[in-house]
Design a protein around this motif. Structure first.
Motif, PDB file in Angstrom:
ATOM      1  N   ALA A 225       0.827  -1.206   0.000  1.00  0.00           N
ATOM      2  CA  ALA A 225       0.000   0.000   0.000  1.00  0.00           C
ATOM      3  C   ALA A 225       0.864   1.260   0.000  1.00  0.00           C
ATOM      4  O   ALA A 225       0.578   2.233  -0.706  1.00  0.00           O
ATOM      5  CB  ALA A 225      -0.929  -0.007   1.215  1.00  0.00           C
ATOM      6  N   PHE A 226       1.939   1.259   0.782  1.00  0.00           N
ATOM      7  CA  PHE A 226       2.852   2.399   0.805  1.00  0.00           C
ATOM      8  C   PHE A 226       3.484   2.636  -0.579  1.00  0.00           C
ATOM      9  O   PHE A 226       3.588   3.765  -1.043  1.00  0.00           O
ATOM     10  CB  PHE A 226       3.967   2.174   1.829  1.00  0.00           C
ATOM     11  CG  PHE A 226       3.545   2.400   3.251  1.00  0.00           C
ATOM     12  CD1 PHE A 226       2.300   2.912   3.563  1.00  0.00           C
ATOM     13  CD2 PHE A 226       4.402   2.102   4.305  1.00  0.00           C
ATOM     14  CE1 PHE A 226       1.912   3.126   4.871  1.00  0.00           C
ATOM     15  CE2 PHE A 226       4.037   2.308   5.613  1.00  0.00           C
ATOM     16  CZ  PHE A 226       2.776   2.817   5.900  1.00  0.00           C
ATOM     17  N   GLN A 227       3.897   1.538  -1.215  1.00  0.00           N
ATOM     18  CA  GLN A 227       4.551   1.683  -2.512  1.00  0.00           C
ATOM     19  C   GLN A 227       3.583   2.257  -3.546  1.00  0.00           C
ATOM     20  O   GLN A 227       3.967   3.084  -4.372  1.00  0.00           O
ATOM     21  CB  GLN A 227       5.101   0.341  -2.994  1.00  0.00           C
ATOM     22  CG  GLN A 227       5.988   0.465  -4.229  1.00  0.00           C
ATOM     23  CD  GLN A 227       6.760  -0.806  -4.516  1.00  0.00           C
ATOM     24  OE1 GLN A 227       6.793  -1.716  -3.697  1.00  0.00           O
ATOM     25  NE2 GLN A 227       7.393  -0.877  -5.676  1.00  0.00           N
ATOM     26  N   ASP A 228       2.325   1.830  -3.505  1.00  0.00           N
ATOM     27  CA  ASP A 228       1.311   2.405  -4.400  1.00  0.00           C
ATOM     28  C   ASP A 228       1.216   3.918  -4.189  1.00  0.00           C
ATOM     29  O   ASP A 228       1.151   4.693  -5.150  1.00  0.00           O
ATOM     30  CB  ASP A 228      -0.052   1.767  -4.150  1.00  0.00           C
ATOM     31  CG  ASP A 228      -0.148   0.346  -4.690  1.00  0.00           C
ATOM     32  OD1 ASP A 228       0.705  -0.024  -5.513  1.00  0.00           O
ATOM     33  OD2 ASP A 228      -1.081  -0.376  -4.292  1.00  0.00           O
ATOM     34  N   ALA A 229       1.206   4.333  -2.903  1.00  0.00           N
ATOM     35  CA  ALA A 229       1.094   5.758  -2.599  1.00  0.00           C
ATOM     36  C   ALA A 229       2.326   6.523  -3.067  1.00  0.00           C
ATOM     37  O   ALA A 229       2.216   7.646  -3.574  1.00  0.00           O
ATOM     38  CB  ALA A 229       0.884   5.957  -1.100  1.00  0.00           C
ATOM     39  N   TYR A 230       3.507   5.925  -2.928  1.00  0.00           N
ATOM     40  CA  TYR A 230       4.734   6.583  -3.389  1.00  0.00           C
ATOM     41  C   TYR A 230       4.737   6.744  -4.908  1.00  0.00           C
ATOM     42  O   TYR A 230       5.304   7.702  -5.435  1.00  0.00           O
ATOM     43  CB  TYR A 230       5.963   5.793  -2.944  1.00  0.00           C
ATOM     44  CG  TYR A 230       6.553   6.300  -1.645  1.00  0.00           C
ATOM     45  CD1 TYR A 230       7.534   7.285  -1.629  1.00  0.00           C
ATOM     46  CD2 TYR A 230       6.120   5.815  -0.423  1.00  0.00           C
ATOM     47  CE1 TYR A 230       8.067   7.763  -0.453  1.00  0.00           C
ATOM     48  CE2 TYR A 230       6.644   6.276   0.779  1.00  0.00           C
ATOM     49  CZ  TYR A 230       7.618   7.254   0.751  1.00  0.00           C
ATOM     50  OH  TYR A 230       8.130   7.735   1.937  1.00  0.00           O
ATOM     51  N   LEU A 231       4.118   5.808  -5.600  1.00  0.00           N
ATOM     52  CA  LEU A 231       4.068   5.882  -7.064  1.00  0.00           C
ATOM     53  C   LEU A 231       2.954   6.802  -7.558  1.00  0.00           C
ATOM     54  O   LEU A 231       2.809   7.002  -8.768  1.00  0.00           O
ATOM     55  CB  LEU A 231       3.886   4.484  -7.652  1.00  0.00           C
ATOM     56  CG  LEU A 231       5.083   3.533  -7.480  1.00  0.00           C
ATOM     57  CD1 LEU A 231       4.720   2.136  -7.952  1.00  0.00           C
ATOM     58  CD2 LEU A 231       6.302   4.061  -8.243  1.00  0.00           C
ATOM     59  N   GLY A 232       2.168   7.346  -6.640  1.00  0.00           N
ATOM     60  CA  GLY A 232       1.142   8.306  -7.024  1.00  0.00           C
ATOM     61  C   GLY A 232      -0.242   7.734  -7.165  1.00  0.00           C
ATOM     62  O   GLY A 232      -1.147   8.415  -7.670  1.00  0.00           O
ATOM     63  N   HIS A 233      -0.453   6.496  -6.725  1.00  0.00           N
ATOM     64  CA  HIS A 233      -1.771   5.871  -6.847  1.00  0.00           C
ATOM     65  C   HIS A 233      -2.378   5.674  -5.462  1.00  0.00           C
ATOM     66  O   HIS A 233      -1.657   5.454  -4.479  1.00  0.00           O
ATOM     67  CB  HIS A 233      -1.674   4.513  -7.545  1.00  0.00           C
ATOM     68  CG  HIS A 233      -0.816   4.514  -8.770  1.00  0.00           C
ATOM     69  ND1 HIS A 233      -1.101   5.288  -9.873  1.00  0.00           N
ATOM     70  CD2 HIS A 233       0.333   3.838  -9.064  1.00  0.00           C
ATOM     71  CE1 HIS A 233      -0.172   5.088 -10.800  1.00  0.00           C
ATOM     72  NE2 HIS A 233       0.715   4.226 -10.324  1.00  0.00           N
TER      73      HIS A 233
END
Length: 261
Positions: A225-233
Motif C-alpha cells: 500500500a505504501f509503494q502504491d502511494a509513493y508511485l502516485g496511486h
C-alpha cells in the motif's frame, strides 16, 4: 431534565480529565521505556541515516517504478517502527501490568482496566505518528526523498497499518500469560513479519511464492500500500482490505479472550 444534565456534566468532565491524565502518564512511561524510544525510533532512524548516506542506494530503479532502493526502505523503516511498538513494547508493558496485578487492581477503581488499555494504545499510536513524521522529514530534508505522491492514500495505509499491528499486539497480550512470554512471542512474530515487509530482501526480488505470501501478511500488505502511494496511486483494495481484516479480526479475538489477571 436540566437538573440531570447539571448532575452528570461534572461526572463526564471528571472522567474525561482522568482519561487524559492517564494517557499522559502512560505516554511518559512509554518514553522512559527503552524498547519504544530506542529500538522503535532510534534504531530505524539510525539505519535510515546510514542507508541514505550510501550513494548506490539512491539510484533510480526501473523495476521499482523509478523509485530508488532508499525510497523503498523509508516505508520499510516506518513499518519497522510500528512493528516494534506493537509486537514488543505494547505486549510486554500490558502483560507486565497483568503479571504484577495492576489490571486486577484497576478493576476495583472507577478508572477501570479498559481505560488503561486505551491509554496505552493512544500513547503508542502517538509515538508511531511522531516517528513516521520524523522519518519522512529526515529522508526528505536530509536525502531529498520526495513525500509519497498520493498523500491521502499513504495516510489511509498508515492508519490501517497502525490499527492492524496494534490489534495484533493486543492479541499477543490477550493470549500470553506474562511479560517474558509476551516478549518472546512478539520477537518471534517480528522477524518473519519484517522479512515479508522487505527489510532484508526487497519484495520485488523475492521468488513468486514468497511475494504472494508477503502480500497477505500485515507488513507485506502495508508495504504494498505504501509503494502504491509513493508511485502516485491510491493503494489497491487487496492490501487495504488485508490490513482491515487483520485489525478487525485480531481486535475481536483479543477483546473476547483478554485476561485481566
Amino acid at each position: 431534565m436540566s437538573a440531570l444534565t447539571t448532575a452528570t456534566a461534572p461526572v463526564t468532565a471528571k472522567r474525561g480529565s482522568i482519561t487524559w491524565k492517564l494517557i499522559k502518564a502512560e505516554s511518559r512511561l512509554c518514553l522512559r521505556d527503552k524498547v519504544g524510544p530506542i529500538w522503535g525510533v532510534g534504531c530505524p532512524l539510525l539505519v535510515l541515516i546510514i542507508l541514505g548516506s550510501i550513494p548506490a542506494l539512491r539510484e533510480r530503479q526501473e523495476a521499482a517504478g523509478g523509485l530508488t532502493i532508499f525510497d523503498l526502505y523509508v516505508p520499510v523503516l516506518i513499518l519497522f517502527n510500528l512493528a516494534i511498538l506493537a509486537m514488543t513494547a505494547l505486549p510486554t508493558t500490558l502483560a507486565g501490568y497483568r503479571e504484577n496485578g495492576v489490571l486486577r487492581r484497576m478493576r476495583t477503581t472507577p478508572i477501570g482496566p479498559v481505560r488503561l488499555l486505551a491509554a496505552q494504545l493512544v500513547a503508542n499510536f502517538a509515538i508511531a505518528l511522531v516517528a513516521m513524521l520524523l522519518f519522512l522529514a529526515v529522508a526528505g530534508f536530509g536525502f531529498g526523498v520526495q513525500l509519497p505522491r498520493h498523500l491521502f492514500g499513504f495516510t489511509v495505509a498508515w492508519l490501517l497499518g497502525a490499527a492492524a499491528l496494534l490489534a495484533i499486539g493486543l492479541l499477543v497480550t490477550a493470549l500470553v500469560p506474562g511479560r517474558n512470554a509476551a516478549s518472546a512471542t512478539g520477537t518471534a512474530l517480528f522477524f518473519p513479519m519484517m522479512f515479508f515487509a522487505g527489510l532484508w530482501v526487497p519484495i520485488t526480488q523475492m521468488p513468486p511464492l514468497l511475494q504472494t505470501i508477503s502480500h497477505y501478511t500485515p507488513l507485506g500488505a502495508g508495504m504494498q500500500a505504501f509503494q502504491d502511494a509513493y508511485l502516485g496511486h491510491f493503494p489497491s483494495a487487496v492490501p487495504l482490505l488485508t490490513l482491515a481484516a487483520y485489525a478487525a479480526g485480531c481486535a475481536l479475538v483479543a477483546v473476547r479472550w483478554f485476561r485481566w489477571e
